[in-house]
Write a protein that holds these residues in place. Sequence first.
Motif, PDB file in Angstrom:
ATOM      1  N   ARG A 163     106.258  -8.000  38.154  1.00 15.97           N
ATOM      2  CA  ARG A 163     106.517  -6.650  37.647  1.00 15.97           C
ATOM      3  C   ARG A 163     107.807  -6.073  38.207  1.00 15.97           C
ATOM      4  NH1 ARG A 163     101.205  -3.696  38.990  1.00 15.97           N
ATOM      5  NH2 ARG A 163     102.254  -1.944  38.017  1.00 15.97           N
ATOM      6  N   PHE A 166     110.521  -7.743  36.353  1.00 13.80           N
ATOM      7  CA  PHE A 166     110.471  -7.329  34.957  1.00 13.80           C
ATOM      8  C   PHE A 166     111.146  -5.967  34.770  1.00 13.80           C
ATOM      9  CE2 PHE A 166     107.781  -5.650  31.326  1.00 13.80           C
ATOM     10  CZ  PHE A 166     108.336  -6.476  30.370  1.00 13.80           C
ATOM     11  N   ILE A 167     110.724  -4.999  35.556  1.00 14.05           N
ATOM     12  CA  ILE A 167     111.235  -3.647  35.345  1.00 14.05           C
ATOM     13  C   ILE A 167     112.690  -3.525  35.784  1.00 14.05           C
ATOM     14  CG2 ILE A 167     110.437  -2.664  37.554  1.00 14.05           C
ATOM     15  CD1 ILE A 167     109.766  -0.103  35.980  1.00 14.05           C
ATOM     16  N   PHE A 170     114.762  -5.252  32.948  1.00 17.43           N
ATOM     17  CA  PHE A 170     114.850  -4.540  31.663  1.00 17.43           C
ATOM     18  C   PHE A 170     115.607  -3.226  31.792  1.00 17.43           C
ATOM     19  CE2 PHE A 170     112.935  -1.403  28.688  1.00 17.43           C
ATOM     20  CZ  PHE A 170     113.487  -1.913  27.525  1.00 17.43           C
ATOM     21  N   ASN A 171     115.296  -2.452  32.802  1.00 24.43           N
ATOM     22  CA  ASN A 171     115.840  -1.101  32.861  1.00 24.43           C
ATOM     23  C   ASN A 171     115.952  -0.656  34.313  1.00 24.43           C
ATOM     24  OD1 ASN A 171     116.574   1.507  32.303  1.00 24.43           O
ATOM     25  ND2 ASN A 171     114.928   1.927  30.878  1.00 24.43           N
ATOM     26  N   GLU A 173     117.795   1.533  35.818  1.00 19.96           N
ATOM     27  CA  GLU A 173     117.829   2.970  36.104  1.00 19.96           C
ATOM     28  C   GLU A 173     116.438   3.571  36.130  1.00 19.96           C
ATOM     29  OE1 GLU A 173     120.358   4.854  33.280  1.00 19.96           O
ATOM     30  OE2 GLU A 173     121.964   5.002  34.773  1.00 19.96           O
ATOM     31  N   PHE A 174     115.613   3.140  35.193  1.00 17.97           N
ATOM     32  CA  PHE A 174     114.254   3.672  35.149  1.00 17.97           C
ATOM     33  C   PHE A 174     113.502   3.253  36.404  1.00 17.97           C
ATOM     34  CE2 PHE A 174     109.769   3.545  33.778  1.00 17.97           C
ATOM     35  CZ  PHE A 174     109.624   4.863  33.394  1.00 17.97           C
ATOM     36  N   ALA A 177     114.532   5.397  39.133  1.00 18.35           N
ATOM     37  CA  ALA A 177     113.956   6.727  39.015  1.00 18.35           C
ATOM     38  C   ALA A 177     112.501   6.744  39.490  1.00 18.35           C
ATOM     39  CB  ALA A 177     114.050   7.228  37.572  1.00 18.35           C
ATOM     40  N   LEU A 178     111.832   5.576  39.422  1.00 16.66           N
ATOM     41  CA  LEU A 178     110.456   5.494  39.921  1.00 16.66           C
ATOM     42  C   LEU A 178     110.435   5.296  41.432  1.00 16.66           C
ATOM     43  CD1 LEU A 178     108.673   3.125  37.350  1.00 16.66           C
ATOM     44  CD2 LEU A 178     108.423   5.590  37.540  1.00 16.66           C
TER      45      LEU A 178
ATOM     46  N   TYR B  76     111.641  10.232  33.852  1.00 14.93           N
ATOM     47  CA  TYR B  76     112.997  10.135  33.316  1.00 14.93           C
ATOM     48  C   TYR B  76     113.004   9.273  32.063  1.00 14.93           C
ATOM     49  CZ  TYR B  76     117.953   8.627  33.357  1.00 14.93           C
ATOM     50  OH  TYR B  76     119.251   8.331  33.032  1.00 14.93           O
ATOM     51  N   PRO B  78     115.732   7.509  29.929  1.00 14.99           N
ATOM     52  CA  PRO B  78     117.170   7.226  29.811  1.00 14.99           C
ATOM     53  C   PRO B  78     117.596   7.178  28.352  1.00 14.99           C
ATOM     54  CG  PRO B  78     116.005   5.435  30.948  1.00 14.99           C
ATOM     55  CD  PRO B  78     114.971   6.347  30.365  1.00 14.99           C
ATOM     56  N   VAL B  83     119.573   0.281  27.304  1.00 13.69           N
ATOM     57  CA  VAL B  83     118.905  -1.001  27.575  1.00 13.69           C
ATOM     58  C   VAL B  83     119.108  -1.962  26.406  1.00 13.69           C
ATOM     59  CG1 VAL B  83     117.130   0.119  28.967  1.00 13.69           C
ATOM     60  CG2 VAL B  83     116.688  -0.361  26.565  1.00 13.69           C
ATOM     61  N   TRP B  85     117.560  -3.980  23.679  1.00 17.73           N
ATOM     62  CA  TRP B  85     116.299  -4.003  22.925  1.00 17.73           C
ATOM     63  C   TRP B  85     115.949  -5.393  22.427  1.00 17.73           C
ATOM     64  CZ3 TRP B  85     112.787  -0.218  23.156  1.00 17.73           C
ATOM     65  CH2 TRP B  85     113.230   1.007  23.661  1.00 17.73           C
ATOM     66  N   ASP B  93     104.168  -3.740  26.918  1.00 16.91           N
ATOM     67  CA  ASP B  93     104.819  -4.113  28.186  1.00 16.91           C
ATOM     68  C   ASP B  93     105.719  -2.978  28.679  1.00 16.91           C
ATOM     69  OD1 ASP B  93     103.731  -6.655  28.133  1.00 16.91           O
ATOM     70  OD2 ASP B  93     105.467  -7.569  27.146  1.00 16.91           O
ATOM     71  N   ILE B  94     106.454  -2.402  27.738  1.00 16.58           N
ATOM     72  CA  ILE B  94     107.422  -1.366  28.119  1.00 16.58           C
ATOM     73  C   ILE B  94     106.697  -0.095  28.537  1.00 16.58           C
ATOM     74  CG2 ILE B  94     109.377   0.034  27.313  1.00 16.58           C
ATOM     75  CD1 ILE B  94     109.908  -3.015  27.577  1.00 16.58           C
ATOM     76  N   MET B  97     105.277   0.086  31.938  1.00 16.83           N
ATOM     77  CA  MET B  97     106.215   0.324  33.043  1.00 16.83           C
ATOM     78  C   MET B  97     106.081   1.748  33.578  1.00 16.83           C
ATOM     79  SD  MET B  97     109.793  -1.361  31.930  1.00 16.83           S
ATOM     80  CE  MET B  97     109.935  -3.102  31.633  1.00 16.83           C
ATOM     81  N   GLY B  98     105.661   2.660  32.709  1.00 17.17           N
ATOM     82  CA  GLY B  98     105.461   4.038  33.157  1.00 17.17           C
ATOM     83  C   GLY B  98     104.397   4.133  34.240  1.00 17.17           C
ATOM     84  N   ILE B 134     109.710  -5.522  20.939  1.00 14.11           N
ATOM     85  CA  ILE B 134     110.602  -4.360  20.887  1.00 14.11           C
ATOM     86  C   ILE B 134     111.859  -4.622  20.072  1.00 14.11           C
ATOM     87  CG2 ILE B 134     109.778  -3.281  23.016  1.00 14.11           C
ATOM     88  CD1 ILE B 134     112.295  -4.393  24.382  1.00 14.11           C
ATOM     89  N   PHE B 146     110.167   4.819  24.378  1.00 14.28           N
ATOM     90  CA  PHE B 146     110.697   5.322  25.650  1.00 14.28           C
ATOM     91  C   PHE B 146     109.966   6.591  26.074  1.00 14.28           C
ATOM     92  CE2 PHE B 146     115.112   3.881  27.230  1.00 14.28           C
ATOM     93  CZ  PHE B 146     114.608   2.619  27.429  1.00 14.28           C
ATOM     94  N   ARG B 149     106.509   5.722  27.312  1.00 14.28           N
ATOM     95  CA  ARG B 149     106.554   5.177  28.667  1.00 14.28           C
ATOM     96  C   ARG B 149     106.590   6.306  29.693  1.00 14.28           C
ATOM     97  NH1 ARG B 149     111.644   1.596  30.718  1.00 14.28           N
ATOM     98  NH2 ARG B 149     112.730   3.567  30.397  1.00 14.28           N
TER      99      ARG B 149
END
Lengths: 285, 255
Positions: A163, A166-167, A170-171, A173-174, A177-178, B76, B78, B83, B85, B93-94, B97-98, B134, B146, B149
């Motif tokens: 994970r 993965f995160i 992919f992203n 910045e996100f 931010a976490l 947040y 973004p 990103v 896609w 999956d995306i 992430m949240g 995605i 987004f 998430r």
Amino acid sequence: MEAFWIILVGSLIAVSCALLGSYLILRKMAMVGDAISHAVLPGIVIAYLLSGSRETLPMLIGAAALGVLTTVIIELFHKKSNLQMDASIGITFTWLFAIGIILISLFAGQVDLDQDCVLYGEIAYVPLDLWITDSGYNMGPRTVWIASGLLLLLLLFIWKGYRGLFITTFNEEFAKALGIGVAFWHYALMGAVSLTTVISFESVGAILVVALLIVPPATAYLITTDLKKMLLLSSIFGILSAIGGYYLAVLINGSIAGAIASVAGLLFLSVWVTGLVKNRAFKLN
Amino acid sequence: MISIETHNLTVSYNRRPVLWNIDFELPTGKIIGIIGPNGSGKTTLLKAIMGLVPTSSGYVKIFDQDLNDVRSRVSYVPQRESVDWDFPASVMDIVLMGRYKKDTLFKRISKADKDLAAEALEKVNMLEYSNRQISQLSGGQQQRVFIARSLAQGADIYIMDEPFVGVDAATEEAILKLLSDMKDEGKTVVVVHHDLQTAKDFFDWIVLLNTRMVAAGPIEEIFNEKLLQEAYGGKLNVLSQVGDLMKEKAFDVRE
């Protein structure tokens, strides 16, 4: 038996490279893998000169340190001086690689390392370097144990860190931010690439390891849209390259490492040509 | 109560300030627009709030605390284009992430996390797409993923960077509805937005930005010709747009 050991080592290394390479290409860092694979050379030579032996541990430490340093230097040029990423990579690794080559040529008399071996590797010697225990028991080729250990370590890293990787892949910045430590994941991955490179070094050489890092994952990327399947498929393409490469080399009586990389390229080409790529609807789900 | 407070916030790239001395206090439970011309530092402001860019001076407080102490309460979103896609991942999956957190990153995703992610997808009308790759989504659908998430985080403040750019009318409608629902639940939503024409209808509160802060306050106090000209000064085509906007005040300019 010789064929078995060579194919086994080739496959173990191909899978290790394929797993890490998948993350590298998704991070658009394929060429950073290339850079690391070259830049670890001075690390290996220095470790070699300092320890005076071909013990694995000092070499691994030297190479891993140089590998991570390479990525630090690349980031430094890129971020602090606004130099383009590719230019930054180009400067860093050619320079470090050149230092490695000079060191080898200077000390070639004293140390048992030669440029050909470093550049192209010699997987055919794998079955000759046996690990014999003190009691005289033959444990098989040493490289098999080292490559298996590496693969286990990487599997653990990817399983536990799935994970996180993965995160941040992919992203980033996100993830930041976490509150996730993106630098940790970046350098953990770079350290793993450095380790893999130096272990692959003896068998496939500094140049062809790049083929194993990039080509099988790129082939897998063409036909899948699921990260887990991409990891699996790139490993399979890596193993197929190792097997196919060995027999191709036997057939043409040529370099095994070269043949492995060529088969990897042929696999990529045939997947690409098959036209699976043309229509995304055909992607495996 | 104050959701986000900045004090003397300055951010520079290569020693050139892109945000200069930003000072504001944002209310809670409002939909807040950050408006300004291109290059006025809107995205940088969001990144500074989220601790993603180093600040030269000043500070940001969230609920009167440091970001690190209240991370789970801020989410947040973004820019969609930030990103790739084509990344091999599914919608689920995306959105999951949240639910990632720093301390539980090595643990498995729980059933509860999956339920929360599904709930978030439901809110943006994307639940039936949860297994979709995605790479097969439209721009509007990507934006909704987004936002889902972010919703899955269950935060109190949502910070969104240009969520209305390149989305279809249905998505715009859905996002607006969602924002107002969030407001009703007492959530605070901060949105970077570049389109003056729609800003008037979307937001309760405005921060007008042009490297410096031009003004901040409830929309009826801020959205006047004088302040808009101050923020957009010199940009002629935008100015004329503002003029048209003022003339047509009585009409819904979006039609």
